[in-house]
Design a protein around this motif. Sequence first.
Motif, PDB file in Angstrom:
ATOM      1  N   ILE A 271      37.402  -8.993   1.186  1.00 33.28           N
ATOM      2  CA  ILE A 271      37.012 -10.019   2.156  1.00 33.28           C
ATOM      3  C   ILE A 271      35.506 -10.263   2.097  1.00 33.28           C
ATOM      4  CG2 ILE A 271      36.842 -10.539   4.622  1.00 33.28           C
ATOM      5  CD1 ILE A 271      39.478  -9.045   5.001  1.00 33.28           C
ATOM      6  N   ASP A 272      34.725  -9.187   2.030  1.00 32.39           N
ATOM      7  CA  ASP A 272      33.267  -9.326   1.928  1.00 32.39           C
ATOM      8  C   ASP A 272      32.881 -10.026   0.630  1.00 32.39           C
ATOM      9  OD1 ASP A 272      32.885  -8.094   4.343  1.00 32.39           O
ATOM     10  OD2 ASP A 272      32.557  -6.098   3.486  1.00 32.39           O
TER      11      ASP A 272
ATOM     12  N   ARG B 179      33.632 -13.726   0.954  1.00 28.82           N
ATOM     13  CA  ARG B 179      32.685 -14.358   1.874  1.00 28.82           C
ATOM     14  C   ARG B 179      31.324 -14.570   1.204  1.00 28.82           C
ATOM     15  NH1 ARG B 179      33.063 -10.939   5.657  1.00 28.82           N
ATOM     16  NH2 ARG B 179      34.613 -12.051   6.907  1.00 28.82           N
ATOM     17  N   LYS B 180      30.855 -13.564   0.478  1.00 23.76           N
ATOM     18  CA  LYS B 180      29.569 -13.691  -0.214  1.00 23.76           C
ATOM     19  C   LYS B 180      29.633 -14.768  -1.293  1.00 23.76           C
ATOM     20  CE  LYS B 180      28.131  -8.903   0.578  1.00 23.76           C
ATOM     21  NZ  LYS B 180      27.878  -7.575  -0.045  1.00 23.76           N
TER      22      LYS B 180
ATOM     23  N   SER C  42      31.534 -17.395  -1.269  1.00 24.44           N
ATOM     24  CA  SER C  42      31.555 -18.687  -0.596  1.00 24.44           C
ATOM     25  C   SER C  42      30.157 -19.089  -0.142  1.00 24.44           C
ATOM     26  CB  SER C  42      32.503 -18.629   0.605  1.00 24.44           C
ATOM     27  OG  SER C  42      32.496 -19.845   1.312  1.00 24.44           O
ATOM     28  N   GLU C  43      29.416 -18.136   0.407  1.00 22.56           N
ATOM     29  CA  GLU C  43      28.052 -18.422   0.850  1.00 22.56           C
ATOM     30  C   GLU C  43      27.163 -18.810  -0.327  1.00 22.56           C
ATOM     31  OE1 GLU C  43      26.978 -14.847   2.818  1.00 22.56           O
ATOM     32  OE2 GLU C  43      28.085 -15.305   4.666  1.00 22.56           O
TER      33      GLU C  43
ATOM     34  N   THR D 109      40.236 -17.859  -0.038  1.00 18.91           N
ATOM     35  CA  THR D 109      39.227 -18.724   0.567  1.00 18.91           C
ATOM     36  C   THR D 109      38.716 -18.076   1.842  1.00 18.91           C
ATOM     37  OG1 THR D 109      38.796 -20.916   1.507  1.00 18.91           O
ATOM     38  CG2 THR D 109      40.994 -20.014   1.834  1.00 18.91           C
ATOM     39  N   SER D 110      37.472 -18.342   2.166  1.00 16.30           N
ATOM     40  CA  SER D 110      36.910 -17.873   3.432  1.00 16.30           C
ATOM     41  C   SER D 110      36.916 -18.987   4.472  1.00 16.30           C
ATOM     42  CB  SER D 110      35.469 -17.380   3.221  1.00 16.30           C
ATOM     43  OG  SER D 110      34.651 -18.439   2.748  1.00 16.30           O
ATOM     44  N   SER D 111      37.472 -20.139   4.098  1.00 17.87           N
ATOM     45  CA  SER D 111      37.521 -21.287   5.002  1.00 17.87           C
ATOM     46  C   SER D 111      38.835 -21.292   5.778  1.00 17.87           C
ATOM     47  CB  SER D 111      37.385 -22.591   4.210  1.00 17.87           C
ATOM     48  OG  SER D 111      37.712 -23.707   5.014  1.00 17.87           O
TER      49      SER D 111
END
Length: 332
Positions: free
Chosen positions: A153-154, A157-158, A160-161, A214-216
Amino acid sequence: ALAVSVGVAGGARGSRVVLFTDGLANTGVGKIRAGESSPFYLDLAQAASELGVSVSVLTLEGENCSMENLGTTADITGGQVDIADASAMTESVASILKLAPVATAVECTFVLPRGLRVQHDWAAHARTMKACYGVATRATDVTVRFACDAELIDEVRKQSEQQEEEQAWDLLDEAGGAPAADKKRALHLQAQLRYTSSTGKAMLTVIEASLELTSSRDHAEEALNSTVAALSAIHRAAQLAQQGLYHEARLTLISTQRLLQRAMRTAAHQRDYLSFVVQAEKLDQFMREVQQQEAVFGSKGGGGRHQQRDDEAAKAIFQMKAVSSAAFHARH
């Protein structure tokens, strides 16, 4: 009589046994004492499953047969449970027998990639998971819930950022040019389905799928298969209810209902939402009543609740654990 029937039917894989009962078993090896669990039915169910025999249970309205115990045989072997009015017994039997078994000794092995795990009841870092389903018909649907490890998950997220930052720089770039394409990450999952066909052949079917990460939240909800999400939640809530975890079961239903509301974009999504509300109420009603009673008279806790369940509540749990997509959409 049930043990003898299973033994006789075991001579031909795919056979079906329907147990008719008008009350509590009070004699023989299957004797049941009110409010107590009987290990006999669990042992019999496991033996029937190994023989490729499905056991269904049918009882009369108004009679206490300890469906909590008897229903275990149907739960494990892929049979059905029902409580019928005497005048509708013929229709109930026909409903149970209309779907012939197409496979026995059904088991599925999931081969999981790094970062993906089965959400409940299994070792967090296991790369494979095997589940046994007994006898299956063409209407059989099973669901398995997966989750991502915290590390994955991390990582997503990274990533995606980083993509958002790169796209922002592209927009500010005076030289122009198209923004960088999204670098989508996917996990590859394999399911190995083993079973014995109706002709007695040992079969293996391998299914592979790629799951996009996806983190969205918006992106995830747009891609949601509402039928699968709803069916999975009902199966899971019924499993929790069977363990006496009513609070957790109701949370599963409530959170899924909100998810289906947020993701509702088409007429098909709306139909799935309405079907979910109807089916979920079959579970939620008795759990809600039990919690209200316990709030007044004191809580018995999850461990003792199964001994207090009446036949209607036990029937609801067993039926919802095995509800198919066809029954889910029927809404009757």
